[in-house]
Design a protein around this motif. Structure first.
Motif, PDB file in Angstrom:
ATOM      1  N   GLY A 151       0.797  -1.220   0.000  1.00  0.00           N
ATOM      2  CA  GLY A 151       0.000   0.000   0.000  1.00  0.00           C
ATOM      3  C   GLY A 151       0.825   1.264   0.000  1.00  0.00           C
ATOM      4  O   GLY A 151       0.399   2.287   0.554  1.00  0.00           O
ATOM      5  N   ASP A 152       1.980   1.240  -0.601  1.00  0.00           N
ATOM      6  CA  ASP A 152       2.899   2.378  -0.589  1.00  0.00           C
ATOM      7  C   ASP A 152       3.294   2.684  -2.033  1.00  0.00           C
ATOM      8  O   ASP A 152       3.658   1.782  -2.793  1.00  0.00           O
ATOM      9  CB  ASP A 152       4.146   2.046   0.241  1.00  0.00           C
ATOM     10  CG  ASP A 152       5.011   3.269   0.491  1.00  0.00           C
ATOM     11  OD1 ASP A 152       4.726   4.322  -0.109  1.00  0.00           O
ATOM     12  OD2 ASP A 152       5.966   3.171   1.278  1.00  0.00           O
ATOM     13  N   SER A 153       3.206   3.962  -2.405  1.00  0.00           N
ATOM     14  CA  SER A 153       3.576   4.389  -3.757  1.00  0.00           C
ATOM     15  C   SER A 153       4.938   5.060  -3.802  1.00  0.00           C
ATOM     16  O   SER A 153       5.284   5.682  -4.807  1.00  0.00           O
ATOM     17  CB  SER A 153       2.521   5.350  -4.317  1.00  0.00           C
ATOM     18  OG  SER A 153       2.398   6.495  -3.493  1.00  0.00           O
ATOM     19  N   GLY A 154       5.711   4.967  -2.710  1.00  0.00           N
ATOM     20  CA  GLY A 154       7.050   5.536  -2.697  1.00  0.00           C
ATOM     21  C   GLY A 154       7.142   6.885  -2.021  1.00  0.00           C
ATOM     22  O   GLY A 154       8.000   7.695  -2.408  1.00  0.00           O
ATOM     23  N   ASN A 155       6.308   7.131  -1.030  1.00  0.00           N
ATOM     24  CA  ASN A 155       6.302   8.426  -0.351  1.00  0.00           C
ATOM     25  C   ASN A 155       6.919   8.372   1.040  1.00  0.00           C
ATOM     26  O   ASN A 155       6.873   9.365   1.769  1.00  0.00           O
ATOM     27  CB  ASN A 155       4.869   8.960  -0.249  1.00  0.00           C
ATOM     28  CG  ASN A 155       4.259   9.195  -1.620  1.00  0.00           C
ATOM     29  OD1 ASN A 155       4.945   9.634  -2.536  1.00  0.00           O
ATOM     30  ND2 ASN A 155       2.980   8.892  -1.774  1.00  0.00           N
ATOM     31  N   ASN A 156       7.457   7.230   1.443  1.00  0.00           N
ATOM     32  CA  ASN A 156       8.107   7.122   2.750  1.00  0.00           C
ATOM     33  C   ASN A 156       9.513   7.727   2.648  1.00  0.00           C
ATOM     34  O   ASN A 156      10.345   7.270   1.876  1.00  0.00           O
ATOM     35  CB  ASN A 156       8.185   5.652   3.183  1.00  0.00           C
ATOM     36  CG  ASN A 156       8.517   5.501   4.647  1.00  0.00           C
ATOM     37  OD1 ASN A 156       9.129   6.376   5.251  1.00  0.00           O
ATOM     38  ND2 ASN A 156       8.120   4.392   5.229  1.00  0.00           N
ATOM     39  N   LYS A 213      -4.635  -1.421  -7.327  1.00  0.00           N
ATOM     40  CA  LYS A 213      -4.596  -2.331  -6.192  1.00  0.00           C
ATOM     41  C   LYS A 213      -4.346  -3.733  -6.720  1.00  0.00           C
ATOM     42  O   LYS A 213      -4.975  -4.153  -7.698  1.00  0.00           O
ATOM     43  CB  LYS A 213      -5.905  -2.279  -5.414  1.00  0.00           C
ATOM     44  CG  LYS A 213      -6.139  -0.954  -4.708  1.00  0.00           C
ATOM     45  CD  LYS A 213      -7.418  -0.978  -3.897  1.00  0.00           C
ATOM     46  CE  LYS A 213      -7.638   0.366  -3.178  1.00  0.00           C
ATOM     47  NZ  LYS A 213      -8.877   0.364  -2.389  1.00  0.00           N
ATOM     48  N   PRO A 214      -3.455  -4.492  -6.093  1.00  0.00           N
ATOM     49  CA  PRO A 214      -2.571  -4.109  -4.982  1.00  0.00           C
ATOM     50  C   PRO A 214      -1.440  -3.198  -5.442  1.00  0.00           C
ATOM     51  O   PRO A 214      -1.156  -3.081  -6.634  1.00  0.00           O
ATOM     52  CB  PRO A 214      -2.041  -5.444  -4.494  1.00  0.00           C
ATOM     53  CG  PRO A 214      -2.033  -6.305  -5.729  1.00  0.00           C
ATOM     54  CD  PRO A 214      -3.228  -5.879  -6.533  1.00  0.00           C
ATOM     55  N   LEU A 215      -0.786  -2.570  -4.473  1.00  0.00           N
ATOM     56  CA  LEU A 215       0.316  -1.664  -4.743  1.00  0.00           C
ATOM     57  C   LEU A 215       1.356  -1.804  -3.641  1.00  0.00           C
ATOM     58  O   LEU A 215       1.009  -1.824  -2.456  1.00  0.00           O
ATOM     59  CB  LEU A 215      -0.183  -0.222  -4.818  1.00  0.00           C
ATOM     60  CG  LEU A 215       0.873   0.855  -5.102  1.00  0.00           C
ATOM     61  CD1 LEU A 215       1.490   0.657  -6.475  1.00  0.00           C
ATOM     62  CD2 LEU A 215       0.272   2.243  -4.996  1.00  0.00           C
ATOM     63  N   MET A 216       2.598  -1.929  -4.032  1.00  0.00           N
ATOM     64  CA  MET A 216       3.695  -2.023  -3.073  1.00  0.00           C
ATOM     65  C   MET A 216       4.861  -1.171  -3.566  1.00  0.00           C
ATOM     66  O   MET A 216       4.872  -0.721  -4.723  1.00  0.00           O
ATOM     67  CB  MET A 216       4.165  -3.467  -2.898  1.00  0.00           C
ATOM     68  CG  MET A 216       4.732  -4.091  -4.154  1.00  0.00           C
ATOM     69  SD  MET A 216       5.824  -5.493  -3.857  1.00  0.00           S
ATOM     70  CE  MET A 216       7.246  -4.697  -3.156  1.00  0.00           C
ATOM     71  N   CYS A 217       5.821  -0.940  -2.692  1.00  0.00           N
ATOM     72  CA  CYS A 217       7.004  -0.177  -3.064  1.00  0.00           C
ATOM     73  C   CYS A 217       8.230  -0.871  -2.488  1.00  0.00           C
ATOM     74  O   CYS A 217       8.236  -1.291  -1.330  1.00  0.00           O
ATOM     75  CB  CYS A 217       6.922   1.261  -2.563  1.00  0.00           C
ATOM     76  SG  CYS A 217       8.315   2.278  -3.106  1.00  0.00           S
ATOM     77  N   CYS A 218       9.229  -0.997  -3.324  1.00  0.00           N
ATOM     78  CA  CYS A 218      10.506  -1.573  -2.920  1.00  0.00           C
ATOM     79  C   CYS A 218      11.526  -0.444  -2.762  1.00  0.00           C
ATOM     80  O   CYS A 218      11.820   0.271  -3.721  1.00  0.00           O
ATOM     81  CB  CYS A 218      10.976  -2.590  -3.966  1.00  0.00           C
ATOM     82  SG  CYS A 218      12.598  -3.287  -3.637  1.00  0.00           S
ATOM     83  N   TYR A 219      11.999  -0.257  -1.555  1.00  0.00           N
ATOM     84  CA  TYR A 219      13.005   0.765  -1.262  1.00  0.00           C
ATOM     85  C   TYR A 219      14.378   0.088  -1.244  1.00  0.00           C
ATOM     86  O   TYR A 219      14.590  -0.882  -0.517  1.00  0.00           O
ATOM     87  CB  TYR A 219      12.739   1.428   0.083  1.00  0.00           C
ATOM     88  CG  TYR A 219      11.464   2.231   0.132  1.00  0.00           C
ATOM     89  CD1 TYR A 219      11.463   3.592  -0.152  1.00  0.00           C
ATOM     90  CD2 TYR A 219      10.256   1.631   0.465  1.00  0.00           C
ATOM     91  CE1 TYR A 219      10.303   4.336  -0.092  1.00  0.00           C
ATOM     92  CE2 TYR A 219       9.089   2.363   0.524  1.00  0.00           C
ATOM     93  CZ  TYR A 219       9.113   3.712   0.239  1.00  0.00           C
ATOM     94  OH  TYR A 219       7.956   4.447   0.297  1.00  0.00           O
ATOM     95  N   LYS A 220      15.310   0.630  -2.030  1.00  0.00           N
ATOM     96  CA  LYS A 220      16.670   0.102  -2.077  1.00  0.00           C
ATOM     97  C   LYS A 220      17.650   1.256  -1.885  1.00  0.00           C
ATOM     98  O   LYS A 220      17.660   2.201  -2.683  1.00  0.00           O
ATOM     99  CB  LYS A 220      16.952  -0.616  -3.394  1.00  0.00           C
ATOM    100  CG  LYS A 220      16.246  -1.946  -3.531  1.00  0.00           C
ATOM    101  CD  LYS A 220      16.662  -2.674  -4.787  1.00  0.00           C
ATOM    102  CE  LYS A 220      16.018  -4.050  -4.877  1.00  0.00           C
ATOM    103  NZ  LYS A 220      16.491  -4.970  -3.840  1.00  0.00           N
ATOM    104  N   VAL A 221      18.448   1.170  -0.846  1.00  0.00           N
ATOM    105  CA  VAL A 221      19.478   2.166  -0.565  1.00  0.00           C
ATOM    106  C   VAL A 221      20.832   1.549  -0.902  1.00  0.00           C
ATOM    107  O   VAL A 221      21.209   0.511  -0.349  1.00  0.00           O
ATOM    108  CB  VAL A 221      19.438   2.626   0.904  1.00  0.00           C
ATOM    109  CG1 VAL A 221      20.624   3.541   1.207  1.00  0.00           C
ATOM    110  CG2 VAL A 221      18.134   3.342   1.192  1.00  0.00           C
ATOM    111  N   VAL A 222      21.553   2.195  -1.828  1.00  0.00           N
ATOM    112  CA  VAL A 222      22.861   1.724  -2.280  1.00  0.00           C
ATOM    113  C   VAL A 222      23.925   2.643  -1.692  1.00  0.00           C
ATOM    114  O   VAL A 222      23.917   3.859  -1.936  1.00  0.00           O
ATOM    115  CB  VAL A 222      22.947   1.707  -3.816  1.00  0.00           C
ATOM    116  CG1 VAL A 222      24.320   1.213  -4.273  1.00  0.00           C
ATOM    117  CG2 VAL A 222      21.851   0.836  -4.394  1.00  0.00           C
TER     118      VAL A 222
END
Length: 545
Positions: A151-156, A213-222
């Motif tokens: 449920g995240d579109s990349g706003n965190n 829906k559904p919607l997810m976001c993958c956060y990757k910090v390099v």
């Protein structure tokens, strides 16, 4: 002179060349580049947990079958428990020497056995991976932290809990799978519609309309650190662009394109699939090693007529060719092979320098459709620009200025990493690929697509009925055009005649007014004449009427 003895003693080593180099190395080793990638996907985190190993295994098999994949040795694959998290630990070694050009390995033989070690701790939804290279030691290290949210579109703004110092130097890059179009052997993410679930296609505003829906976001910090002064910035940008960002984008697109193939796969099925891929990869590597061994052997017939396999180094001098220019001088087969190899390497090196240098990232060959000739835009002067037009990064010693051949703006290397042929500017730039920005590359794609569709429509084979209908349409169009031209001609001639008649009427009125005025003037003069004559006559004289 004002320094104390102890402080001056500490500053003495810094004044030497070695001390300065140590300071530079320490300063650049401390500079770590932090880039955060945010990849929204129309999936669930549970589905992505299966998608990630499935896509990686399948891509490894496809690359190995084409001969372009790296050889991978899996040293460890076991569960771990450090008291805080539980998961799976893997230790792999990638043999990446074949990615290095042959002429570079000729100049630096130590690069022939280059390996890259990967240590990964998988505790879904959190992952941590560390890459190291023994050849570079402490001068190279890359750490990748991943987190997945539903449920995240990349706003965190801080999904991975970075420190304040890391947040200050962090660079955020968003990856939209709908805009990625250079992934081979899979359909475009914007047009793909899965068959097993009711999802797709992805619209232009799929991240903002709230309907996906559904919607997810993958956060990757390099976290990347390459302490190779003075090319640290260039190497880091190259690795992020060609290896990290490209790999992340391809995995995301393939996870969406292959959804039908793994959505119903449980853990047991995934393990069976991975085991099958591992067996097939081992078989491929075994076949390639056998082929190499066969290539290195030659058949030699002995005195008894039997064939014996001997390596190139075991050939006798009697079977080698003789140089007749100098008497009694023989060239061994080993020396001939070395000379041939050296000539091949030298020819490759010369060809590389003969070709025009191209510093762009992604090179696109000349399009089959030639666009209409145009005049390229004027370049913005370098002295008027201090920051990149695309990413607003300030130019300096390591961030150089480049002009986009499509719009003429001044940008950095990362914003102008596209390289392609601009057929509309062939008269000015020629047929060679030119450096352009991402926006101009997308615009060039649209123009070439329109021209290609137009050419396809013109070259498409048509039936006789369609040709007859088109002929009739053309004849009617010509007749209609003739009728319209005749109508315009009649209206033109009528308007001219009306203007002439109006002008003639105006002239007649003017002439009538002039004649009336002249007539009235003549009558007044005659009356004055008669009155003067009557006054001069004697009174006895009668007026003759």
């Amino acid at each position: 002179r004002g320094l104390s003895t102890s402080s001056s003693y500490l500053c003495v080593p810094l004044l030497t060349r070695r001390g300065l180099l140590q300071v530079y190395a320490y300063a650049f080793r401390a500079m770590v580049k932090v880039v955060e990638f945010r990849i929204p996907l129309p999936l669930k985190t549970k589905e992505y947990k299966t998608a990630l190993p499935y896509v990686v295994a399948r891509c490894s098999e496809e690359l190995s079958s084409k001969g372009t994949g790296d050889k991978v040795d899996i040293l460890e694959d076991k569960p771990y428990d450090d008291g805080k998290t539980k998961g799976t630990f893997t230790h792999k070694v990638f043999h990446v020497s074949q990615r290095i050009p042959e002429w570079v390995k000729t100049l630096l033989p130590s690069l022939r056995n280059t390996t890259l070690e990967e240590r990964s701790w998988v505790s879904y939804p959190r992952l941590r991976t560390v890459y190291e290279c023994k050849l570079l030691g402490d001068r190279f290290r890359m750490e990748v932290l991943s987190m997945h949210h539903d449920g995240d579109s990349g706003n965190n703004e801080n999904a991975l809990g970075l420190t304040e110092d890391e947040l200050k130097i962090r660079e955020v890059r968003r990856v939209n799978i709908r805009e990625i179009k250079n992934v081979k052997s899979v359909p475009l993410a914007a047009d793909h519609v899965p068959k097993s679930v009711d999802r797709g296609p992805i619209g232009p505003d799929w991240l903002e309309d709230g309907k996906t829906k559904p919607l997810m976001c993958c956060y990757k910090v390099v976290k990347l650190n390459v302490a190779l002064w003075p090319v640290q910035e260039q190497v880091e940008q190259y690795m992020l662009r060609t290896q990290v960002e490209k790999g992340i984008s391809e995995i995301a697109v393939r996870a969406w394109a292959w959804l039908d193939e793994y959505i119903n796969m449980d853990e047991k099925g995934l393990e069976e699939f991975k085991a099958g891929v591992t067996q097939r990869l081992a078989a491929m590597q075994g076949e390639s090693s056998e082929i190499k061994e066969k290539k290195g052997d030659e058949k030699v017939i002995d005195e008894d007529g039997k064939e014996e396999k001997k390596g190139l180094s075991e050939l006798e001098d009697d079977d080698t060719p003789t140089c007749h220019m100098i008497p009694e001088f023989k060239i061994s087969a080993v020396a001939l092979s070395r000379i041939a190899g050296a000539r091949t390497k030298l020819a490759t090196l010369l060809d590389m320098f003969r070709k025009p240098l191209n510093f762009g990232g992604n090179t696109t060959s000349a399009p089959p459709i030639v666009l209409e000739p145009k005049v390229p835009p004027a370049w913005v002067p370098d002295l008027k620009v201090t920051h990149c037009t695309g990413c607003k990064k300030e130019f300096g010693l390591l961030v150089r200025k480049h002009h986009c051949r499509g719009c003429g703006m001044v940008m950095c290397h990362a914003c102008t990493n596209q390289s392609r042929v601009l057929s509309q500017y062939n008269e000015y730039f020629g047929p060679n690929p030119q450096r352009i920005c991402k926006e101009c590359s997308a615009e060039q794609d649209q123009m070439e697509a329109k021209a290609r569709r137009r050419a396809e429509l013109q070259s498409k084979l048509r039936s006789p009925q369609e040709l007859e209908i088109r002929r009739q349409i053309r004849e009617r169009a010509r007749e209609f055009a003739k009728e319209q031209a005749a109508k315009r001609e009649r209206e033109r001639s009528l308007s001219i005649s009306l203007r002439i008649m109006l002008l003639f009427a105006i002239l007649v009125v003017i002439l009538a007014v002039y004649l009336a005025w002249q007539w009235s003037e003549l009558g007044f003069v005659s009356a004055m004449y008669y009155e003067s004559v009557d006054s001069l006559r004697p009174a006895s004289t009668t007026r003759i009427q």
